[in-house]
Structures are given as structure tokens and as C-alpha cells.
Design an enzyme around this catalytic site. Sequence first.
Site: not given
Length: 344
Positions: A26, A30, A39, A76, A153
Amino acid sequence: MQYQNDLILRAARGEAVERTPVWLMRQAGRILPEYRAVREKLSGFIELCTTPALAAEVTIQPVDILGVDAAIIFSDILVIPEAMGLPYEMQESKGPFFPKVITSAADIDALLATDAADHLTYVYDAIELAVKELNGRVPLIGFAGAPFTILAYMIEGQGSKTFSKARRFLYTEPVLAHRLLEKITLATIAYLKRQVQAGAAMYQIFDSWAGVLPPDQYREFSLRYIKQICEAVPQVPRTVFSKGAFFVREDFNNFPCETVGLDWNMDIGESKKIIGPHKTLQGNMDPCALYLSEEQIRVKAKEMLDAFGTQSHIANLGHGLYPDTDKTKVKCFVDAVKEFGVKK
């Protein structure tokens, strides 16, 4: 391709390096104001993933800003079920959500397998753009989710602390579970092959939810499919990161991958003995350690490096960076690895 900095590739292959390479799960995200600036102009995470020029831009940001030794393509793991025919949404502050989940044989039969890779050209385009822009400065890492994590998922429909629906499916519908896993595996093999063709110099398989399964189930419903993927795509160094699967470390002794990722709960010395000296290890500082002071982060980084040694190690965290981590603390960790990871 010739790289100005190929430390991570040499470390993955078990070759001698002058210092320990470092990158972060990551790292494009952010924690970087530069990422947030890109973003905030978009509708959300998925638009960023599916816009090659912007995905390439944020892929490269950590190389320029943090000084890491590799880029990892901004994408992703759930683009695979999307491409197979099971779309998802990324809900702000909640995470991924699948409006429709897999419940039957008919649902599985309706999914694409190998052909799913044809629907992910935006990922390959982003890789090509990023590789071109990097111009040999550092390698680019491709990635995919492990088939079990993807299944979790697709059955559960969203993140979960227990993934009880997915685990129940393995117990009550093992034949269907294997059928779904086989399709995910075929799609993932085709996907990673295309990533390598686009310029990925190595790849990582993320089994984020490995730790929810008992050992026998993990070997049957996860590890065998990861092995199938690694054997089918051997052209570049392969990393397997099975979070929480401390119980199968011995299985990686003869596994078809070059690097094994450790989470922060795995003892380094013990893991080195169990996995063996012929594998490169990656990790494994606790992401929460980056909330410490910079002086304390340097101490923790040195302790980690001393435990791993300067060869056959790729420095990283034991999981992804948390979004509220201070960028300066992340840079401190990277710089500490570069300072203390020099071969003596």
C-alpha cells in the site's frame, strides 16, 4: 530490461546485494498527499484503477517521494471477480461490496475463466505506461489475490472478521468450492501472464485471509491453487504472502516461489529455520510501529534487519500501510532500511 537499481530482483533470486531492498504494501495510497490530490478529482477508487494514465502516475509516486526500491502497480485484487462477471463497489470507509454473491453451481458456471484476463487491459496499459515512465530506475511489481481470498469475497460479499459464509461453503459445498477456485485460478494465471508481458518484473500473490482457515483446509483450498499459479507463471521472481498462515511455513521450503512474505506475528528467526536458507524472506515490521517517533522507528527497523541479515531479505511491513500513517514516518522507515541494511 536493464535496471539502474535491481536490488529487489537480485535479493529475490538469492543473489548477493550491497544492501537490503525495501518497498511497502500500500505504498501508493492515502498516506501520500500527492495520491489524495489525484484521487479527489475522481468519482472514487475504481475510477482511479481503471484509468491507466492516472494509475501509472500514482504507481510511480512512492518511488519519487519515498525512495522505495520498486514500484507496485496501483490496482486491486478484486478486479479479477469483476472481470469474471461479478462486479463490486468500493464503499468509502467500508471497503469492497458485492451486490450479488456466488450461491450456486449456476452462478459459478456463468463466470468467465481464462477469458476474464481480456477484460483487464486497463491494468496492462497502466503497467506499460508506468514501466515506460520509470525508464529502468526500479522494477515494477505486479500482483493478484490468491484464489481463496478472492473466493472469500465472492461468497461473503464484503470484508469480514470471520468469513464464516465462505468457510461454511468450503465445508458444505466442497465440490462447488473447488470448481470456483479452479476458475479463479485459470483467470489469475492468464492475468499474471499478461502483467509480465506488459513489463512486470516480479509479482506477488496476496492471500490476505489465509489465517481464517485451519491447516488442512488451507492446504486443500488455497495452497494448491497458489502453487498452480506459481508453476504456470515462472518467468519472473514470485512472492507469496499468506497472512496469518504461520502453520504452513514448512510447506514453503520446496514451494515454487522465490520469496515468502511474513506478517508481523511471525518470528523471524523461527521462520528462517522453518522455511530454509534457499528462500528469500520479505517483511515484516508491524505497520503500527510507524506510529512511533522517528528515533524509535529507526531502532525497530535496525532490530528487524539484524534479525533477517543483509542477504535473502526484502524489507517491508507485515501488512499494508494504514491510511493515517504519517508520510514522514514512512520515509523514516525507508531511509533507516537504506542506512542499516548496507552489507558490512
